[in-house]
Design an enzyme around this catalytic site. Structure first.
Site, mmCIF file in Angstrom:
data_model
loop_
_atom_site.group_PDB
_atom_site.id
_atom_site.type_symbol
_atom_site.label_atom_id
_atom_site.label_comp_id
_atom_site.label_asym_id
_atom_site.label_seq_id
_atom_site.Cartn_x
_atom_site.Cartn_y
_atom_site.Cartn_z
ATOM 1 N N HIS A 60 0.848 -1.202 0.000
ATOM 2 C CA HIS A 60 0.000 0.000 0.000
ATOM 3 C C HIS A 60 0.874 1.238 0.000
ATOM 4 O O HIS A 60 2.089 1.156 0.231
ATOM 5 C CB HIS A 60 -0.948 0.015 1.210
ATOM 6 C CG HIS A 60 -0.267 -0.114 2.536
ATOM 7 N ND1 HIS A 60 0.385 0.926 3.138
ATOM 8 C CD2 HIS A 60 -0.140 -1.171 3.374
ATOM 9 C CE1 HIS A 60 0.880 0.513 4.297
ATOM 10 N NE2 HIS A 60 0.587 -0.766 4.463
HETATM 11 P P1 TYD Z 1 -1.517 -2.239 7.650
HETATM 12 O O1 TYD Z 1 -1.134 -0.806 7.800
HETATM 13 O O2 TYD Z 1 -2.079 -2.649 6.327
HETATM 14 O O3 TYD Z 1 -0.247 -3.169 7.980
HETATM 15 P P2 TYD Z 1 1.109 -3.455 7.203
HETATM 16 O O4 TYD Z 1 1.490 -2.211 6.441
HETATM 17 O O5 TYD Z 1 2.072 -3.792 8.301
HETATM 18 O O6 TYD Z 1 0.882 -4.613 6.292
HETATM 19 O O7 TYD Z 1 -2.513 -2.617 8.829
HETATM 20 C C1 TYD Z 1 -2.888 -3.956 9.062
HETATM 21 C C2 TYD Z 1 -4.266 -3.951 9.707
HETATM 22 O O8 TYD Z 1 -4.229 -3.308 10.974
HETATM 23 C C3 TYD Z 1 -5.324 -3.241 8.886
HETATM 24 O O9 TYD Z 1 -6.518 -4.003 8.981
HETATM 25 C C4 TYD Z 1 -5.537 -1.923 9.581
HETATM 26 C C5 TYD Z 1 -5.147 -2.214 11.017
HETATM 27 N N1 TYD Z 1 -4.494 -1.059 11.676
HETATM 28 C C6 TYD Z 1 -5.196 -0.328 12.633
HETATM 29 O O10 TYD Z 1 -6.357 -0.603 12.953
HETATM 30 N N2 TYD Z 1 -4.568 0.738 13.219
HETATM 31 C C7 TYD Z 1 -3.297 1.096 12.912
HETATM 32 O O11 TYD Z 1 -2.746 2.080 13.488
HETATM 33 C C8 TYD Z 1 -2.593 0.327 11.916
HETATM 34 C C9 TYD Z 1 -1.189 0.665 11.535
HETATM 35 C C10 TYD Z 1 -3.241 -0.740 11.321
#
Ligand code: TYD
Length: 134
Positions: free
Chosen positions: A53
């Protein structure tokens, strides 16, 4: 003048000695933004790729406080880079509008220092939408 539109490595101070242990500090003098959120990820299976992303507005600094993280970044100008984080006093600044992926060793703990609160509307999770965003 530092370019905050491209990823770069930040070396945080490392105070201490090997017979005593070390402390590293992230503070105003060595941070490119005022943090609004800190979160950490851990126990990521080695065959899982996280990320996938970019963010419209969020800026982040990733730190491998334990273990090793392999990160790829891609900017809208097509510039692709890869980084390895494996020292607890070293972070990677990720600018806004930067597509990234991360892979982890089994023992890796990734701390993320973030410039904003969580907002799902700030994410671009579709690679083709990212490429078309100008
Ligand atoms: P994501 O940012 O996509 O993780 P990564 O970049 O490590 O793959 O987040 C993973 C999941 O966690 C997504 O469902 C959103 C949730 N999330 C929150 O609820 N709050 C937060 O502060 C973060 C960073 C993620």
């Amino acid at each position: 003048m530092k370019d905050y539109n491209t990823p770069f490595i930040i070396e945080f101070p490392k105070i201490g000695k090997s017979d005593l242990g070390f402390i590293s500090i992230a503070e105003k003098e060595n941070l490119p933004f005022v943090p609004k959120r800190i979160y950490w990820t851990y126990y990521t299976p080695e065959d899982v790729e996280r990320g996938g992303h970019s963010h419209f507005d969020l800026q982040q600094i990733l730190v491998a406080v334990a273990g090793k993280i392999e990160i790829t970044t891609e900017l809208l100008n097509g510039e692709k880079k890869s980084f390895i984080l494996e020292r607890p006093n070293v972070g990677l600044f990720i600018p806004k509008m930067c597509w990234r992926t991360m892979k982890y060793t089994h023992n890796a703990v990734q701390m993320c220092i973030a410039s904003n609160e969580y907002d799902e509307k700030d994410y671009i999770r579709d690679y083709n939408v990212f490429l078309e965003t100008k």
